[in-house]
Design a protein around this motif. Sequence first.
Motif, PDB file in Angstrom:
ATOM      1  N   MET A   1       0.960  -0.836  -0.061  1.00  0.00           N
ATOM      2  CA  MET A   1      -0.045  -0.122   0.101  1.00  0.00           C
ATOM      3  C   MET A   1       1.092   1.115   0.430  1.00  0.00           C
ATOM      4  N   PHE A   2       1.493   1.498   0.414  1.00  0.00           N
ATOM      5  CA  PHE A   2       2.984   2.562   0.769  1.00  0.00           C
ATOM      6  C   PHE A   2       3.185   2.433  -1.007  1.00  0.00           C
ATOM      7  N   HIS A   3       3.826   1.277  -1.838  1.00  0.00           N
ATOM      8  CA  HIS A   3       4.314   1.741  -3.059  1.00  0.00           C
ATOM      9  C   HIS A   3       3.647   2.372  -3.798  1.00  0.00           C
ATOM     10  N   ARG A   4       2.520   1.720  -3.348  1.00  0.00           N
ATOM     11  CA  ARG A   4       1.203   2.130  -4.381  1.00  0.00           C
ATOM     12  C   ARG A   4       1.046   3.516  -4.180  1.00  0.00           C
ATOM     13  N   ALA A   5       0.869   4.042  -2.734  1.00  0.00           N
ATOM     14  CA  ALA A   5       0.939   4.995  -2.999  1.00  0.00           C
ATOM     15  C   ALA A   5       1.450   6.221  -3.228  1.00  0.00           C
ATOM     16  N   HIS A   6       3.330   5.475  -3.249  1.00  0.00           N
ATOM     17  CA  HIS A   6       3.957   6.729  -3.831  1.00  0.00           C
ATOM     18  C   HIS A   6       4.227   5.811  -5.535  1.00  0.00           C
ATOM     19  N   GLY A   7       3.620   5.847  -6.003  1.00  0.00           N
ATOM     20  CA  GLY A   7       3.338   5.408  -7.214  1.00  0.00           C
ATOM     21  C   GLY A   7       4.575   3.974  -8.111  1.00  0.00           C
ATOM     22  N   THR A   8       5.237   3.489  -7.123  1.00  0.00           N
ATOM     23  CA  THR A   8       6.298   2.142  -6.849  1.00  0.00           C
ATOM     24  C   THR A   8       6.411   1.059  -6.806  1.00  0.00           C
ATOM     25  N   LEU A   9       5.055   0.896  -7.033  1.00  0.00           N
ATOM     26  CA  LEU A   9       4.296  -0.508  -6.644  1.00  0.00           C
ATOM     27  C   LEU A   9       4.768  -1.620  -7.846  1.00  0.00           C
ATOM     28  N   ASP A  10       5.184  -2.547  -8.163  1.00  0.00           N
ATOM     29  CA  ASP A  10       5.503  -3.032  -9.669  1.00  0.00           C
ATOM     30  C   ASP A  10       4.676  -4.539  -8.784  1.00  0.00           C
ATOM     31  N   TRP A  11       3.147  -4.275  -9.709  1.00  0.00           N
ATOM     32  CA  TRP A  11       2.066  -5.459  -9.616  1.00  0.00           C
ATOM     33  C   TRP A  11       2.171  -6.330 -10.341  1.00  0.00           C
ATOM     34  N   LYS A  12       2.997  -6.911 -10.959  1.00  0.00           N
ATOM     35  CA  LYS A  12       4.018  -8.357 -11.519  1.00  0.00           C
ATOM     36  C   LYS A  12       4.328  -8.808 -10.130  1.00  0.00           C
ATOM     37  N   VAL A  13       5.357  -8.367 -10.009  1.00  0.00           N
ATOM     38  CA  VAL A  13       6.395  -9.088  -8.967  1.00  0.00           C
ATOM     39  C   VAL A  13       4.908  -8.907  -7.886  1.00  0.00           C
ATOM     40  N   ALA A  14       4.695  -7.984  -7.419  1.00  0.00           N
ATOM     41  CA  ALA A  14       3.761  -8.093  -5.871  1.00  0.00           C
ATOM     42  C   ALA A  14       3.032  -9.218  -5.896  1.00  0.00           C
ATOM     43  N   LEU A  15       1.897  -9.577  -7.429  1.00  0.00           N
ATOM     44  CA  LEU A  15       1.156 -10.740  -7.557  1.00  0.00           C
ATOM     45  C   LEU A  15       2.182 -11.626  -7.583  1.00  0.00           C
ATOM     46  N   THR A  16       2.685 -12.235  -8.293  1.00  0.00           N
ATOM     47  CA  THR A  16       3.633 -13.161  -8.419  1.00  0.00           C
ATOM     48  C   THR A  16       3.982 -13.836  -7.322  1.00  0.00           C
ATOM     49  N   PHE A  17       5.136 -12.854  -6.669  1.00  0.00           N
ATOM     50  CA  PHE A  17       5.528 -13.280  -5.111  1.00  0.00           C
ATOM     51  C   PHE A  17       4.846 -13.070  -3.657  1.00  0.00           C
ATOM     52  N   GLY A  18       3.357 -12.346  -4.168  1.00  0.00           N
ATOM     53  CA  GLY A  18       2.048 -12.746  -2.931  1.00  0.00           C
ATOM     54  C   GLY A  18       1.538 -14.047  -2.884  1.00  0.00           C
ATOM     55  N   GLY A  19       1.373 -13.973  -4.091  1.00  0.00           N
ATOM     56  CA  GLY A  19       0.415 -15.407  -5.006  1.00  0.00           C
ATOM     57  C   GLY A  19       1.133 -17.151  -4.719  1.00  0.00           C
ATOM     58  N   ALA A  20       2.204 -16.841  -4.982  1.00  0.00           N
ATOM     59  CA  ALA A  20       3.026 -18.044  -4.445  1.00  0.00           C
ATOM     60  C   ALA A  20       3.757 -17.880  -2.648  1.00  0.00           C
ATOM     61  N   GLY A  21       3.447 -17.497  -2.510  1.00  0.00           N
ATOM     62  CA  GLY A  21       3.814 -17.123  -1.154  1.00  0.00           C
ATOM     63  C   GLY A  21       2.684 -17.314  -0.107  1.00  0.00           C
ATOM     64  N   MET A  22       1.289 -16.901  -0.889  1.00  0.00           N
ATOM     65  CA  MET A  22      -0.020 -17.603  -0.193  1.00  0.00           C
ATOM     66  C   MET A  22       0.495 -19.468  -0.331  1.00  0.00           C
TER      67      MET A  22
END
Length: 104
Positions: free
Chosen positions: A34-55
């Motif tokens: 959420m912090f990185h999204r607010a600053h425009g620095t969130l890489d959605w592909k990386v977040a979803l890949t690692f988040g999905g694999a982690g879950m």
Amino acid sequence: MTVPALVYLVGQTPQAAVTTSLAIVGANSLMGAMFHRAHGTLDWKVALTFGGAGMLASYLSANISNHIPPSVLLVAFALLMLLIGIMLFFRRNDETVGAYSSSH
């Protein structure tokens, strides 16, 4: 460090500590995203890949940990932490040597 703290300071079983630790890490990761999204620095592909694999790994690991004796689980966790510490130690030395060599 969360798992040993929950086991030895709070008194949770290793299985409960692993589950609680995953929830804590998940909440911290969500806040960071959420912090990185607010600053425009969130890489959605990386977040979803690692988040999905982690879950997925967390879900499978939680089910597996129910079949492992608590003492084995703690020893395995301690060995993992030791291995990671050793790897970080040698990685930092390699980076330091490389930075020193390139500047002289």
